[in-house]
Scaffold this motif. Structure first.
Motif, mmCIF file in Angstrom:
data_model
loop_
_atom_site.group_PDB
_atom_site.id
_atom_site.type_symbol
_atom_site.label_atom_id
_atom_site.label_comp_id
_atom_site.label_asym_id
_atom_site.label_seq_id
_atom_site.Cartn_x
_atom_site.Cartn_y
_atom_site.Cartn_z
ATOM 1 N N ASP A 40 -11.254 9.997 -1.695
ATOM 2 C CA ASP A 40 -11.225 9.096 -2.668
ATOM 3 C C ASP A 40 -10.073 8.132 -2.551
ATOM 4 N N THR A 41 -8.923 8.775 -2.183
ATOM 5 C CA THR A 41 -7.658 7.687 -2.151
ATOM 6 C C THR A 41 -7.759 6.763 -1.049
ATOM 7 N N ALA A 42 -8.221 7.400 0.148
ATOM 8 C CA ALA A 42 -8.400 6.674 1.575
ATOM 9 C C ALA A 42 -9.287 5.633 1.258
ATOM 10 N N GLY A 43 -10.426 5.757 0.524
ATOM 11 C CA GLY A 43 -11.319 4.570 0.565
ATOM 12 C C GLY A 43 -10.805 3.504 -0.575
ATOM 13 N N GLY A 44 -10.119 3.800 -1.807
ATOM 14 C CA GLY A 44 -9.508 3.147 -2.507
ATOM 15 C C GLY A 44 -8.462 2.339 -1.897
ATOM 16 N N TYR A 45 -7.681 2.863 -1.095
ATOM 17 C CA TYR A 45 -6.458 2.057 -0.419
ATOM 18 C C TYR A 45 -7.121 1.201 0.610
ATOM 19 N N ALA A 46 -8.159 1.702 1.265
ATOM 20 C CA ALA A 46 -8.711 0.697 2.484
ATOM 21 C C ALA A 46 -9.264 -0.651 1.731
ATOM 22 N N ILE B 219 0.706 -1.107 0.087
ATOM 23 C CA ILE B 219 0.057 -0.078 -0.160
ATOM 24 C C ILE B 219 0.990 1.394 0.142
ATOM 25 N N GLN B 220 1.902 1.200 0.779
ATOM 26 C CA GLN B 220 2.636 2.528 0.806
ATOM 27 C C GLN B 220 3.630 2.569 -0.516
ATOM 28 N N ALA B 221 3.901 1.647 -0.831
ATOM 29 C CA ALA B 221 4.551 1.687 -2.391
ATOM 30 C C ALA B 221 3.812 2.476 -3.288
ATOM 31 N N SER B 222 2.622 1.874 -3.429
ATOM 32 C CA SER B 222 1.758 2.281 -4.471
ATOM 33 C C SER B 222 1.199 3.684 -3.992
ATOM 34 N N PHE C 170 -7.167 -6.697 -1.249
ATOM 35 C CA PHE C 170 -6.921 -7.580 -2.520
ATOM 36 C C PHE C 170 -5.868 -8.404 -2.336
ATOM 37 N N PRO C 171 -5.823 -9.324 -3.448
ATOM 38 C CA PRO C 171 -4.819 -10.401 -3.323
ATOM 39 C C PRO C 171 -3.566 -9.628 -3.979
ATOM 40 N N GLU C 172 -2.430 -10.065 -3.768
ATOM 41 C CA GLU C 172 -1.241 -9.544 -4.237
ATOM 42 C C GLU C 172 -1.265 -9.689 -5.837
ATOM 43 N N GLY C 173 -0.812 -8.738 -6.602
ATOM 44 C CA GLY C 173 -0.603 -8.838 -8.207
ATOM 45 C C GLY C 173 -1.953 -8.186 -8.578
ATOM 46 N N THR C 174 -2.825 -7.434 -7.748
ATOM 47 C CA THR C 174 -3.984 -6.784 -8.187
ATOM 48 C C THR C 174 -3.664 -5.437 -8.286
ATOM 49 N N SER C 175 -4.615 -4.527 -8.473
ATOM 50 C CA SER C 175 -4.484 -2.886 -8.576
ATOM 51 C C SER C 175 -5.691 -2.600 -8.064
ATOM 52 N N VAL C 176 -5.831 -1.136 -7.771
ATOM 53 C CA VAL C 176 -7.195 -0.369 -7.511
ATOM 54 C C VAL C 176 -7.264 0.673 -8.267
ATOM 55 N N LEU C 177 -8.530 0.851 -8.955
ATOM 56 C CA LEU C 177 -8.723 2.094 -9.591
ATOM 57 C C LEU C 177 -10.256 2.608 -9.481
ATOM 58 N N GLY D 237 1.524 10.921 -8.063
ATOM 59 C CA GLY D 237 1.898 12.135 -7.922
ATOM 60 C C GLY D 237 1.121 13.087 -7.272
ATOM 61 N N LEU D 238 -0.287 13.132 -7.410
ATOM 62 C CA LEU D 238 -1.130 13.976 -6.781
ATOM 63 C C LEU D 238 -0.979 13.868 -5.149
ATOM 64 N N MET D 239 -0.834 12.753 -4.694
ATOM 65 C CA MET D 239 -0.639 12.876 -3.243
ATOM 66 C C MET D 239 0.555 13.625 -2.650
ATOM 67 N N GLY D 240 1.630 13.194 -3.602
ATOM 68 C CA GLY D 240 2.864 13.915 -3.178
ATOM 69 C C GLY D 240 2.772 15.579 -3.426
ATOM 70 N N HIS D 241 2.206 15.612 -4.459
ATOM 71 C CA HIS D 241 1.978 17.117 -4.719
ATOM 72 C C HIS D 241 1.145 17.754 -3.743
#
Length: 114
Positions: free
Chosen positions: A70-76, A18-21, A81-88, A26-30
């Motif tokens: 939006d980002t907090a909900g997605g990462y929650a 989660i932290q790596a993702s 999710f299983p390893e090797g998946t993603s969220v959008l 870029g937006l969260m860093g910005h």
């Protein structure tokens, strides 16, 4: 004891994923947002007050507020999710009840029903 150690290792791997993702966003860093909690089905993101994230009246801009929500909900959800998946995000709605002000705001995403 072994089961707990395996669970702790799995939790650490999820937190690292989660932290790596999050770090690639870029937006969260910005915005200057940072993860403050990562747990199974729950993520918190903090956004410190700065002129760059406010609107003309000095409140946090709704776009910044919405982005961390939006980002907090997605990462929650992503914590489950299983390893090797993603969220959008494909759709979300937000109702802002009052202007956000203060030293920081925090968005907490919680999975209610996986």
């Amino acid at each position: 004891m072994k089961d707990q150690m395996e669970q702790d290792q799995a939790d650490a791997e999820v937190r690292a994923r989660i932290q790596a993702s999050f770090d690639r966003q870029g937006l969260m860093g910005h915005l200057g947002a940072r993860l403050t909690h990562i747990g199974p089905g729950r993520v918190s993101i903090s956004l410190p007050a700065r002129p760059e994230v406010t609107q003309q009246n000095g409140y946090f801009h709704a776009g910044a507020t919405s982005a961390i929500a939006d980002t907090a909900g997605g990462y929650a959800a992503f914590t489950l999710f299983p390893e090797g998946t993603s969220v959008l995000t494909v759709e979300y709605k937000i109702n802002l009840l009052a202007p956000a002000e203060g030293e920081r705001i925090e968005a907490e995403g919680t999975v209610l029903r996986p």
